[in-house]
Design a protein around this motif. Structure first.
Motif, PDB file in Angstrom:
ATOM      1  N   ILE A  73       0.845  -1.202   0.000  1.00  0.00           N
ATOM      2  CA  ILE A  73       0.000   0.000   0.000  1.00  0.00           C
ATOM      3  C   ILE A  73       0.880   1.252   0.000  1.00  0.00           C
ATOM      4  O   ILE A  73       0.535   2.275  -0.607  1.00  0.00           O
ATOM      5  N   THR A  74       2.053   1.155   0.637  1.00  0.00           N
ATOM      6  CA  THR A  74       3.000   2.279   0.589  1.00  0.00           C
ATOM      7  C   THR A  74       3.443   2.533  -0.846  1.00  0.00           C
ATOM      8  O   THR A  74       3.455   3.674  -1.323  1.00  0.00           O
ATOM      9  N   THR A  77       0.550   4.067  -2.970  1.00  0.00           N
ATOM     10  CA  THR A  77       0.289   5.495  -2.741  1.00  0.00           C
ATOM     11  C   THR A  77       1.457   6.346  -3.250  1.00  0.00           C
ATOM     12  O   THR A  77       1.240   7.435  -3.791  1.00  0.00           O
ATOM     13  N   LEU A  80       0.809   6.557  -6.988  1.00  0.00           N
ATOM     14  CA  LEU A  80      -0.373   7.375  -7.314  1.00  0.00           C
ATOM     15  C   LEU A  80      -0.024   8.863  -7.215  1.00  0.00           C
ATOM     16  O   LEU A  80      -0.457   9.667  -8.037  1.00  0.00           O
ATOM     17  N   VAL A  85      -2.010  11.109 -10.006  1.00  0.00           N
ATOM     18  CA  VAL A  85      -3.413  10.686  -9.857  1.00  0.00           C
ATOM     19  C   VAL A  85      -4.057  11.414  -8.679  1.00  0.00           C
ATOM     20  O   VAL A  85      -5.217  11.810  -8.729  1.00  0.00           O
ATOM     21  N   ALA A  86      -3.300  11.588  -7.623  1.00  0.00           N
ATOM     22  CA  ALA A  86      -3.800  12.288  -6.437  1.00  0.00           C
ATOM     23  C   ALA A  86      -2.604  12.874  -5.695  1.00  0.00           C
ATOM     24  O   ALA A  86      -1.489  12.343  -5.799  1.00  0.00           O
ATOM     25  N   LEU A  91      -4.255  11.560  -0.571  1.00  0.00           N
ATOM     26  CA  LEU A  91      -4.092  10.126  -0.304  1.00  0.00           C
ATOM     27  C   LEU A  91      -4.071   9.810   1.189  1.00  0.00           C
ATOM     28  O   LEU A  91      -4.306   8.679   1.595  1.00  0.00           O
ATOM     29  N   ASP A  92      -3.787  10.829   1.998  1.00  0.00           N
ATOM     30  CA  ASP A  92      -3.793  10.640   3.452  1.00  0.00           C
ATOM     31  C   ASP A  92      -5.222  10.527   3.968  1.00  0.00           C
ATOM     32  O   ASP A  92      -6.112  11.224   3.492  1.00  0.00           O
TER      33      ASP A  92
END
Lengths: 96, 196
Positions: A73-74, A77, A80, A85-86, A91-92
């Protein structure tokens, strides 16, 4: 210079722990992270090599402290944010 | 496995990222659940066991398997194409003189599309770091004591190339059917950390 993931032959790690009747995933979120990564690669948001690279350039202390799917997941993100993308803020998880 | 973050915190983080991606049109509703179901219904050690049993009873198949596994496993209706991209599969067979064991020192490369998820210990730094330096000692920890005269080959998987071990056929199994033989084969046998 090798990265922290390049542990082949490195000394100091403990005995190998086997888990009897181990499930494929230890929590729902792990399965979600696994599937999320596949979906993003399939959509071409990033590719498999970029994903591995994103795991392997984690700071060593974070890499070693993280569980297997926490690393995923790290990396997701990180990519991304880098791909635009974000933003990292988006993302937080929002704090109330 | 290590990891200091409580599951609820990380679970919230994953949900947040998923919701964000859905709102940006990068994930369809139900897509994640569908992918999870598909994955869990896909690869399994039973596939490796079937391949092994066929190799035990059919020397011609065994030869083709060791020469070009991607092609040979199609004969039993299997393929390496179930994942994100088709990876090369190399199959190595144990003999009286040589034992094979598989690792991915850099991360966790494993023939997932064929054999399903890898065990946690396969992904651990402990296994990845130690099996290349002291394979005999590591196999002993798994309860597999090999004679000093047995050579051990360690195969380090990569992003493009995956490995599977064909264990030695146990003695006294001459009368068993292919299906019964397959039932003897374990995931650890296919990785090389067990005899069968």
């Amino acid at each position: 210079m090798s990265r922290i993931n390049d542990v082949g032959g490195m000394a100091g790690f403990p005995a190998i722990a086997e888990e009897p009747d181990e499930p494929p995933f230890h929590a729902d979120w792990e399965a979600h992270v696994f599937a999320l990564n596949g979906a993003l690669i399939k959509r071409g948001v990033y590719n498999l090599d970029e994903f591995r690279d994103a795991i392997e350039r984690m700071p060593p202390e974070e890499y070693l402290a993280a569980s297997y799917y926490e690393r995923w997941i790290t990396a997701i993100t990180t990519l991304l944010a880098e791909k635009g993308v974000a933003s990292p803020d988006e993302l937080d998880v929002p704090h109330d | 496995m290590s990891g200091d973050h409580p599951s609820s915190v990380i679970s919230a983080r994953v949900r947040h990222v998923e919701a964000l991606l859905e709102s940006r049109g990068l994930l369809d509703e139900g897509e994640i659940d569908g992918r999870i179901d598909e994955f869990l219904a896909g690869g399994s050690p039973a596939n490796g066991a079937r391949i092994t049993a066929r190799a035990w009873v059919d020397p011609g198949f065994a030869e083709r398997l060791l020469a070009d596994a991607n092609e040979a496993i199609r004969e039993v209706g299997l393929s390496m194409a179930g994942g994100l991209q088709e990876q090369r599969l190399k199959v190595v067979a144990n003999t009286a003189d040589e034992h094979n064991v598989v690792v991915c020192t850099l991360c966790s490369c494993y023939p997932i599309a064929l054999l399903g998820p890898s065990p946690g210990w396969y992904k651990s730094e402990a296994y990845r770091s130690r099996v290349v330096r002291d394979p005999r000692g590591v196999l002993r920890e798994f309860g597999l004591e090999l004679p000093e005269t047995t050579r051990i080959s360690v195969w380090d998987a990569s992003a493009e190339s995956r490995y599977m071990v064909v264990p030695r056929r146990p003695e006294g199994t001459e009368g068993l059917s292919e299906e019964q033989l397959a039932a003897l084969v374990t995931r650890k046998g296919l990785i090389g950390t067990a005899a069968v």
